[in-house]
Write a protein that holds these residues in place. Structure first.
Motif, mmCIF file in Angstrom:
data_model
loop_
_atom_site.group_PDB
_atom_site.id
_atom_site.type_symbol
_atom_site.label_atom_id
_atom_site.label_comp_id
_atom_site.label_asym_id
_atom_site.label_seq_id
_atom_site.Cartn_x
_atom_site.Cartn_y
_atom_site.Cartn_z
ATOM 1 N N GLU A 40 50.953 52.584 39.185
ATOM 2 C CA GLU A 40 51.694 51.545 38.771
ATOM 3 C C GLU A 40 51.751 50.431 39.275
ATOM 4 O O GLU A 40 51.077 49.651 38.923
ATOM 5 C CB GLU A 40 53.393 51.887 39.006
ATOM 6 C CG GLU A 40 54.043 53.203 37.377
ATOM 7 C CD GLU A 40 52.726 52.282 35.913
ATOM 8 O OE1 GLU A 40 53.422 51.807 35.778
ATOM 9 O OE2 GLU A 40 53.050 54.073 35.814
ATOM 10 N N SER A 41 51.153 50.274 40.892
ATOM 11 C CA SER A 41 50.711 49.960 41.828
ATOM 12 C C SER A 41 49.896 49.064 41.786
ATOM 13 O O SER A 41 49.174 47.614 41.239
ATOM 14 C CB SER A 41 50.998 50.738 42.976
ATOM 15 O OG SER A 41 50.370 51.099 43.172
ATOM 16 N N LEU A 42 48.842 49.888 41.039
ATOM 17 C CA LEU A 42 47.275 49.138 40.379
ATOM 18 C C LEU A 42 47.193 48.485 39.483
ATOM 19 O O LEU A 42 46.552 47.426 39.060
ATOM 20 C CB LEU A 42 46.776 50.598 40.339
ATOM 21 C CG LEU A 42 45.921 51.204 41.511
ATOM 22 C CD1 LEU A 42 45.036 52.385 41.112
ATOM 23 C CD2 LEU A 42 44.785 50.335 41.973
ATOM 24 N N THR A 43 48.235 48.402 38.840
ATOM 25 C CA THR A 43 48.068 47.696 37.013
ATOM 26 C C THR A 43 49.004 46.394 37.383
ATOM 27 O O THR A 43 49.058 45.867 36.910
ATOM 28 C CB THR A 43 48.938 48.506 35.886
ATOM 29 O OG1 THR A 43 49.813 48.971 36.262
ATOM 30 C CG2 THR A 43 48.054 49.895 35.513
ATOM 31 N N ARG A 84 47.748 42.916 36.632
ATOM 32 C CA ARG A 84 47.951 41.915 36.169
ATOM 33 C C ARG A 84 47.761 40.359 37.435
ATOM 34 O O ARG A 84 48.256 39.437 36.571
ATOM 35 C CB ARG A 84 49.541 42.315 35.959
ATOM 36 C CG ARG A 84 49.294 42.850 35.068
ATOM 37 C CD ARG A 84 50.732 43.844 34.390
ATOM 38 N NE ARG A 84 49.996 45.356 33.446
ATOM 39 C CZ ARG A 84 50.943 45.910 33.544
ATOM 40 N NH1 ARG A 84 52.110 46.284 34.429
ATOM 41 N NH2 ARG A 84 50.796 46.714 33.164
ATOM 42 N N GLU A 85 48.228 40.694 38.753
ATOM 43 C CA GLU A 85 48.792 39.297 38.971
ATOM 44 C C GLU A 85 46.998 39.040 39.610
ATOM 45 O O GLU A 85 47.524 37.488 39.931
ATOM 46 C CB GLU A 85 49.202 40.051 40.856
ATOM 47 C CG GLU A 85 50.346 40.682 40.592
ATOM 48 C CD GLU A 85 51.070 40.994 42.715
ATOM 49 O OE1 GLU A 85 49.853 40.964 42.981
ATOM 50 O OE2 GLU A 85 52.042 41.395 42.194
ATOM 51 N N ARG A 134 39.228 43.428 37.366
ATOM 52 C CA ARG A 134 38.916 44.088 36.255
ATOM 53 C C ARG A 134 39.041 45.879 37.448
ATOM 54 O O ARG A 134 39.391 47.188 36.716
ATOM 55 C CB ARG A 134 37.217 44.779 36.402
ATOM 56 C CG ARG A 134 37.364 43.160 34.923
ATOM 57 C CD ARG A 134 36.380 42.581 34.338
ATOM 58 N NE ARG A 134 36.279 41.143 33.441
ATOM 59 C CZ ARG A 134 36.128 40.115 33.950
ATOM 60 N NH1 ARG A 134 35.617 39.493 34.708
ATOM 61 N NH2 ARG A 134 36.180 39.314 32.325
ATOM 62 N N ILE A 135 38.884 45.218 38.705
ATOM 63 C CA ILE A 135 38.656 46.718 39.735
ATOM 64 C C ILE A 135 39.572 47.521 39.612
ATOM 65 O O ILE A 135 40.050 48.787 39.607
ATOM 66 C CB ILE A 135 38.412 46.307 41.181
ATOM 67 C CG1 ILE A 135 36.845 45.297 41.270
ATOM 68 C CG2 ILE A 135 38.095 46.953 42.436
ATOM 69 C CD1 ILE A 135 36.780 45.346 42.673
ATOM 70 N N PHE A 136 41.212 47.191 39.523
ATOM 71 C CA PHE A 136 42.583 47.736 39.274
ATOM 72 C C PHE A 136 42.730 48.079 38.189
ATOM 73 O O PHE A 136 42.712 49.204 38.753
ATOM 74 C CB PHE A 136 43.263 46.417 40.191
ATOM 75 C CG PHE A 136 43.492 46.112 41.293
ATOM 76 C CD1 PHE A 136 43.415 46.943 42.758
ATOM 77 C CD2 PHE A 136 43.086 45.210 41.947
ATOM 78 C CE1 PHE A 136 43.954 46.740 43.974
ATOM 79 C CE2 PHE A 136 42.877 44.389 43.492
ATOM 80 C CZ PHE A 136 42.894 44.985 43.978
ATOM 81 N N TYR A 137 42.180 47.763 36.931
ATOM 82 C CA TYR A 137 42.606 48.869 35.173
ATOM 83 C C TYR A 137 41.620 49.395 35.728
ATOM 84 O O TYR A 137 41.943 50.901 35.328
ATOM 85 C CB TYR A 137 41.943 47.301 34.877
ATOM 86 C CG TYR A 137 43.030 46.445 34.857
ATOM 87 C CD1 TYR A 137 44.696 46.926 33.944
ATOM 88 C CD2 TYR A 137 43.264 44.927 34.775
ATOM 89 C CE1 TYR A 137 45.489 45.899 33.613
ATOM 90 C CE2 TYR A 137 44.141 44.286 33.876
ATOM 91 C CZ TYR A 137 45.640 44.850 33.510
ATOM 92 O OH TYR A 137 46.376 44.074 33.472
ATOM 93 N N ALA A 138 40.077 49.647 36.120
ATOM 94 C CA ALA A 138 39.698 50.818 36.786
ATOM 95 C C ALA A 138 39.610 51.386 37.508
ATOM 96 O O ALA A 138 39.664 52.964 36.277
ATOM 97 C CB ALA A 138 37.816 49.686 36.568
#
Length: 212
Positions: free
Chosen positions: A62-65, A69-70, A81-85
């Motif tokens: 959850e913290s990754l998404t 977004r931030e 993109r890094i955090f979403y991937a």
């Protein structure tokens, strides 16, 4: 030192423990009927020693998404993109881990599978081998494109873009980026639902209810 948990944190902790026990197959549907049931279930696994085989880990998905977004809002698209991937990799690895736990596959083999199979394999033939539902092709395409963009940035392997030699239409570029991240968010929602159905079989809401 006296450490007291807030009621909110205590509920979240209990909820996470029950979710993990149910997803892994230690708890049955009878154990999540009501508060008394899950307390009896906890007592049963402690008395039987099953608790020794349970590991509690921190779930960062959850913290990754949220972080993605931030970054997107700040127009730091490569970091987004890094955090979403990473989110998608964490979630699919969690499904692999879940299958191994449910089928008595040891931790060493579990880690080997996660390390050895690439992102395409994890979302295609490995899901099929684990008898999980087939993954939507459109959302798979979004994940693979995202992984490719992430890898290009992390490993500094940029692909030549003929359009960079021409004047950029920034309005068009903004529409392209907005569309890209809109598709990513749709895939996030799809994958969360996909994972929830496999892990909780529609009982996630019921678990939250009994913890309240």
């Amino acid at each position: 030192m006296n450490m007291e948990m807030s009621p909110k944190f205590e509920k979240e902790l209990i909820n996470n423990v029950i979710e993990s026990l149910y997803a892994s197959g230690v708890f049955t549907e009878d154990d999540i009927k009501d508060k008394e049931s899950y307390i009896s279930g906890l007592k049963r696994i402690i008395d039987n020693g099953i608790v020794d085989g349970i590991t509690i880990v921190t779930d960062h998905t959850e913290s990754l998404t949220l972080k993605a977004r931030e970054c997107q809002k700040a127009k730091e698209f490569d970091y987004a993109r890094i955090f979403y991937a990473t989110f998608f990799e964490h979630k699919v690895n969690d499904l692999i881990s879940l299958y191994c736990i449910r089928n008595g596959i040891d931790l060493k083999t579990q880690i080997s599978i996660i390390k050895s199979v690439n992102i395409l394999g994890k979302f295609t033939w490995l899901l099929e081998l684990m008898k999980y539902p087939k993954f939507n092709k459109k959302h798979l395409s979004t994940i693979l494109k995202l992984a490719d963009s992430r890898n290009s940035f992390v490993h500094y392997k940029w692909k030549e873009d003929p359009e960079l030699n021409n004047e950029i239409d920034w309005d068009k570029e903004k529409l392209r980026i907005d569309s890209e991240f809109e598709n990513i968010e749709k895939t996030v929602k799809y994958f969360k639902n996909y994972c929830s159905k496999l892990k909780f079989k529609g009982k996630k809401g019921q678990i939250k209810k009994i913890v309240k």
